[in-house]
Design a protein around this motif. Structure first.
Motif, PDB file in Angstrom:
ATOM      1  N   VAL A 128     -15.308  -1.138   1.353  1.00  0.00           N
ATOM      2  CA  VAL A 128     -14.130  -0.347   0.315  1.00  0.00           C
ATOM      3  C   VAL A 128     -13.811   1.144   0.895  1.00  0.00           C
ATOM      4  N   PRO A 129     -12.593   1.217   1.306  1.00  0.00           N
ATOM      5  CA  PRO A 129     -12.276   2.442   1.817  1.00  0.00           C
ATOM      6  C   PRO A 129     -11.849   3.436   0.636  1.00  0.00           C
ATOM      7  N   VAL A 130     -12.322   4.494   0.521  1.00  0.00           N
ATOM      8  CA  VAL A 130     -11.988   5.589  -0.589  1.00  0.00           C
ATOM      9  C   VAL A 130     -11.460   6.952   0.047  1.00  0.00           C
TER      10      VAL A 130
ATOM     11  N   MET B 154     -12.052  11.039  -6.317  1.00  0.00           N
ATOM     12  CA  MET B 154     -11.651   9.917  -5.333  1.00  0.00           C
ATOM     13  C   MET B 154     -10.218   9.368  -5.902  1.00  0.00           C
ATOM     14  N   ASN B 155      -9.389   8.821  -5.052  1.00  0.00           N
ATOM     15  CA  ASN B 155      -8.200   8.394  -5.354  1.00  0.00           C
ATOM     16  C   ASN B 155      -8.449   7.186  -6.347  1.00  0.00           C
ATOM     17  N   PRO B 156      -7.335   7.263  -7.514  1.00  0.00           N
ATOM     18  CA  PRO B 156      -7.877   6.531  -8.751  1.00  0.00           C
ATOM     19  C   PRO B 156      -7.948   4.981  -8.314  1.00  0.00           C
ATOM     20  N   PHE B 157      -6.987   4.782  -7.466  1.00  0.00           N
ATOM     21  CA  PHE B 157      -6.868   3.220  -7.103  1.00  0.00           C
ATOM     22  C   PHE B 157      -8.194   2.801  -6.354  1.00  0.00           C
ATOM     23  N   ASP B 158      -8.694   3.722  -5.623  1.00  0.00           N
ATOM     24  CA  ASP B 158     -10.059   3.373  -4.907  1.00  0.00           C
ATOM     25  C   ASP B 158     -11.205   3.199  -5.966  1.00  0.00           C
ATOM     26  N   GLU B 159     -11.211   4.017  -7.047  1.00  0.00           N
ATOM     27  CA  GLU B 159     -12.288   3.936  -7.954  1.00  0.00           C
ATOM     28  C   GLU B 159     -12.165   2.242  -8.384  1.00  0.00           C
TER      29      GLU B 159
ATOM     30  N   SER C 285     -15.321   6.807   3.913  1.00  0.00           N
ATOM     31  CA  SER C 285     -14.030   7.708   3.795  1.00  0.00           C
ATOM     32  C   SER C 285     -13.919   8.204   5.164  1.00  0.00           C
ATOM     33  N   ILE C 286     -12.373   8.650   5.356  1.00  0.00           N
ATOM     34  CA  ILE C 286     -12.266   9.464   6.725  1.00  0.00           C
ATOM     35  C   ILE C 286     -11.622  10.636   6.117  1.00  0.00           C
ATOM     36  N   GLY C 287     -12.352  11.507   6.419  1.00  0.00           N
ATOM     37  CA  GLY C 287     -11.923  13.018   5.997  1.00  0.00           C
ATOM     38  C   GLY C 287     -12.762  13.815   6.200  1.00  0.00           C
TER      39      GLY C 287
ATOM     40  N   LEU D 100      -8.933  -2.210  -0.916  1.00  0.00           N
ATOM     41  CA  LEU D 100      -8.482  -0.956  -0.814  1.00  0.00           C
ATOM     42  C   LEU D 100      -7.608  -0.460  -2.061  1.00  0.00           C
ATOM     43  N   GLY D 101      -7.306   0.782  -2.057  1.00  0.00           N
ATOM     44  CA  GLY D 101      -6.293   0.904  -3.229  1.00  0.00           C
ATOM     45  C   GLY D 101      -4.849   0.734  -2.722  1.00  0.00           C
ATOM     46  N   LYS D 102      -4.016   0.542  -3.637  1.00  0.00           N
ATOM     47  CA  LYS D 102      -2.573   0.146  -3.083  1.00  0.00           C
ATOM     48  C   LYS D 102      -2.017   1.276  -2.479  1.00  0.00           C
ATOM     49  N   GLN D 103      -2.566   2.537  -3.087  1.00  0.00           N
ATOM     50  CA  GLN D 103      -1.742   3.706  -2.516  1.00  0.00           C
ATOM     51  C   GLN D 103      -2.659   5.124  -2.714  1.00  0.00           C
ATOM     52  N   ALA D 104      -2.822   6.076  -1.691  1.00  0.00           N
ATOM     53  CA  ALA D 104      -3.428   7.209  -2.118  1.00  0.00           C
ATOM     54  C   ALA D 104      -2.381   8.186  -2.798  1.00  0.00           C
ATOM     55  N   ILE D 105      -2.900   8.716  -4.152  1.00  0.00           N
ATOM     56  CA  ILE D 105      -1.732   9.377  -4.897  1.00  0.00           C
ATOM     57  C   ILE D 105      -1.320  10.561  -4.255  1.00  0.00           C
TER      58      ILE D 105
ATOM     59  N   SER E 233       1.825   6.688   0.411  1.00  0.00           N
ATOM     60  CA  SER E 233       2.284   6.014   1.587  1.00  0.00           C
ATOM     61  C   SER E 233       2.258   4.429   1.265  1.00  0.00           C
ATOM     62  N   ASN E 234       1.091   3.899   0.636  1.00  0.00           N
ATOM     63  CA  ASN E 234       1.206   2.462   0.598  1.00  0.00           C
ATOM     64  C   ASN E 234       1.382   1.574   1.607  1.00  0.00           C
ATOM     65  N   GLN E 235       0.582   1.747   2.695  1.00  0.00           N
ATOM     66  CA  GLN E 235       0.755   1.389   4.104  1.00  0.00           C
ATOM     67  C   GLN E 235      -0.658   1.080   4.530  1.00  0.00           C
ATOM     68  N   THR E 236      -1.805   1.510   4.180  1.00  0.00           N
ATOM     69  CA  THR E 236      -3.115   1.393   5.068  1.00  0.00           C
ATOM     70  C   THR E 236      -3.431  -0.075   4.911  1.00  0.00           C
ATOM     71  N   GLY E 237      -3.423  -0.634   3.893  1.00  0.00           N
ATOM     72  CA  GLY E 237      -3.874  -1.978   3.706  1.00  0.00           C
ATOM     73  C   GLY E 237      -3.144  -2.919   4.449  1.00  0.00           C
TER      74      GLY E 237
HETATM   75  P1  AMP Z   1      -2.103   4.846   1.599  1.00  0.00           P
HETATM   76  O1  AMP Z   1      -1.540   3.954   2.504  1.00  0.00           O
HETATM   77  O2  AMP Z   1      -2.155   6.247   2.343  1.00  0.00           O
HETATM   78  O3  AMP Z   1      -1.329   5.177   0.346  1.00  0.00           O
HETATM   79  O4  AMP Z   1      -3.629   4.312   1.273  1.00  0.00           O
HETATM   80  C1  AMP Z   1      -4.043   3.057   0.760  1.00  0.00           C
HETATM   81  C2  AMP Z   1      -5.400   3.048   0.564  1.00  0.00           C
HETATM   82  O5  AMP Z   1      -5.788   2.879   2.006  1.00  0.00           O
HETATM   83  C3  AMP Z   1      -6.031   4.143  -0.042  1.00  0.00           C
HETATM   84  O6  AMP Z   1      -6.051   3.564  -1.538  1.00  0.00           O
HETATM   85  C4  AMP Z   1      -7.699   3.940   0.553  1.00  0.00           C
HETATM   86  O7  AMP Z   1      -8.038   2.780  -0.214  1.00  0.00           O
HETATM   87  C5  AMP Z   1      -7.098   3.716   1.858  1.00  0.00           C
HETATM   88  N1  AMP Z   1      -7.279   4.985   2.484  1.00  0.00           N
HETATM   89  C6  AMP Z   1      -6.220   5.878   2.827  1.00  0.00           C
HETATM   90  N2  AMP Z   1      -6.455   6.821   3.363  1.00  0.00           N
HETATM   91  C7  AMP Z   1      -8.127   6.786   3.557  1.00  0.00           C
HETATM   92  C8  AMP Z   1      -8.990   7.846   4.102  1.00  0.00           C
HETATM   93  N3  AMP Z   1      -8.517   8.861   4.755  1.00  0.00           N
HETATM   94  N4  AMP Z   1     -10.281   7.023   3.873  1.00  0.00           N
HETATM   95  C9  AMP Z   1     -10.661   6.141   3.401  1.00  0.00           C
HETATM   96  N5  AMP Z   1      -9.721   5.268   2.785  1.00  0.00           N
HETATM   97  C10 AMP Z   1      -8.406   5.607   2.980  1.00  0.00           C
END
Ligand code: AMP
Length: 249
Positions: A5-7, A35-40, A62-64, A115-120, A124-128
């Protein structure tokens, strides 16, 4: 099966965002981060699958910045088994995040990445989606229900005008929508226990990923202030205002 689970550590959803005076981005000084709410929701879903006997281990990543350790400790306090922190000083764009996650997937071999659908923060809604493409795995995005059985996962997705259910072969990528579940709060004893759970530290270079930005932010602006509404005394007055002031009739 292992679940990854990426958070992401983001500005808390209750905080009123301040834009930097030069418009170069959002002011993060002395701002509450969470934590990004969708990641919770993603952590909660992984824990429920483990509790139902469908997974053995939940690993959070987590990447950060170094402070993202706090976010990982929160996930560990909720019940995750182990954490990985990929430390970076700069904000990393979704493609590089997805490449780093691909490296972690190759090292950890999870059966499911949630993953969450997007980071708030960036919406972006792209990572997954990018991660599924890089891995060549199936994906069920915007999940409002997840059912695992016989090497497949049925994902009910919230789409315009209704619900759609897709069946995806494992291993797979899932992204969570708001109505999937209600995440648990971490209890005090679990917060204490989480301090001792394993947390491994790595860097993007360990996965051979260059994190230089490909996008340039031209401007960041606050939304236009909404003007206050008015109370009307009667339907006739409302109709008159809609005709003469709003011009919508
Ligand atoms: P995004 O595509 O940026 O809206 O992010 C969608 C999801 O990708 C998030 O809800 C996380 O689950 C994961 N994600 C994005 N950025 C990170 C990060 N820096 N570290 C860990 N997970 C991430």
């Amino acid at each position: 099966m292992k679940i990854l689970v990426p958070v992401k550590r983001v500005v808390d959803f209750n905080v009123k965002i301040r834009v930097k005076p030069d418009g170069s981005g959002v002011d993060l000084q002395n701002v509450k981060m969470s934590m990004n709410p969708f990641d919770e929701i993603a952590v909660e879903e992984a824990l429920r699958l483990k509790e139902a006997g469908k997974a053995e281990e939940v690993v959070v990543v987590s990447i950060g910045p170094a402070k993202a350790e706090e976010t990982l400790r929160t996930a560990l306090a909720m019940g995750a088994d182990r954490a990985i922190l990929v430390e970076t000083d700069d904000a990393v764009e979704p493609l590089a995040i997805a490449k780093i996650l691909k490296g972690i997937v190759e090292a950890e071999s999870p059966g499911l990445v949630i993953l969450g659908k997007q980071a708030i923060d960036d919406d972006s809604n792209q990572t997954g989606q990018m991660l599924a493409a890089l891995l060549g795995w199936g994906q069920g995005t915007f999940a409002s229900k997840v059912e695992l059985a016989d090497g497949q996962v049925a994902v009910t997705r919230e789409i315009d005008g209704g619900l759609q259910t897709v069946s995806v072969r494992l291993p797979a990528v899932i992204t969570t929508d708001l109505r999937l579940n209600e995440p648990r709060y971490a209890s005090l004893p679990n917060i204490m226990k989480a301090k001792k759970k394993p947390l491994e530290k790595t860097t993007p270079a360990d996965f051979g990923v260059a994190i230089a930005a490909r996008l340039r932010i031209l401007k960041t602006e606050e939304p236009v202030r909404r003007i206050a509404g008015v109370k009307v005394g009667s339907v006739a007055e409302l109709v008159d205002k809609l005709k003469t002031e709003a011009g919508v009739l």
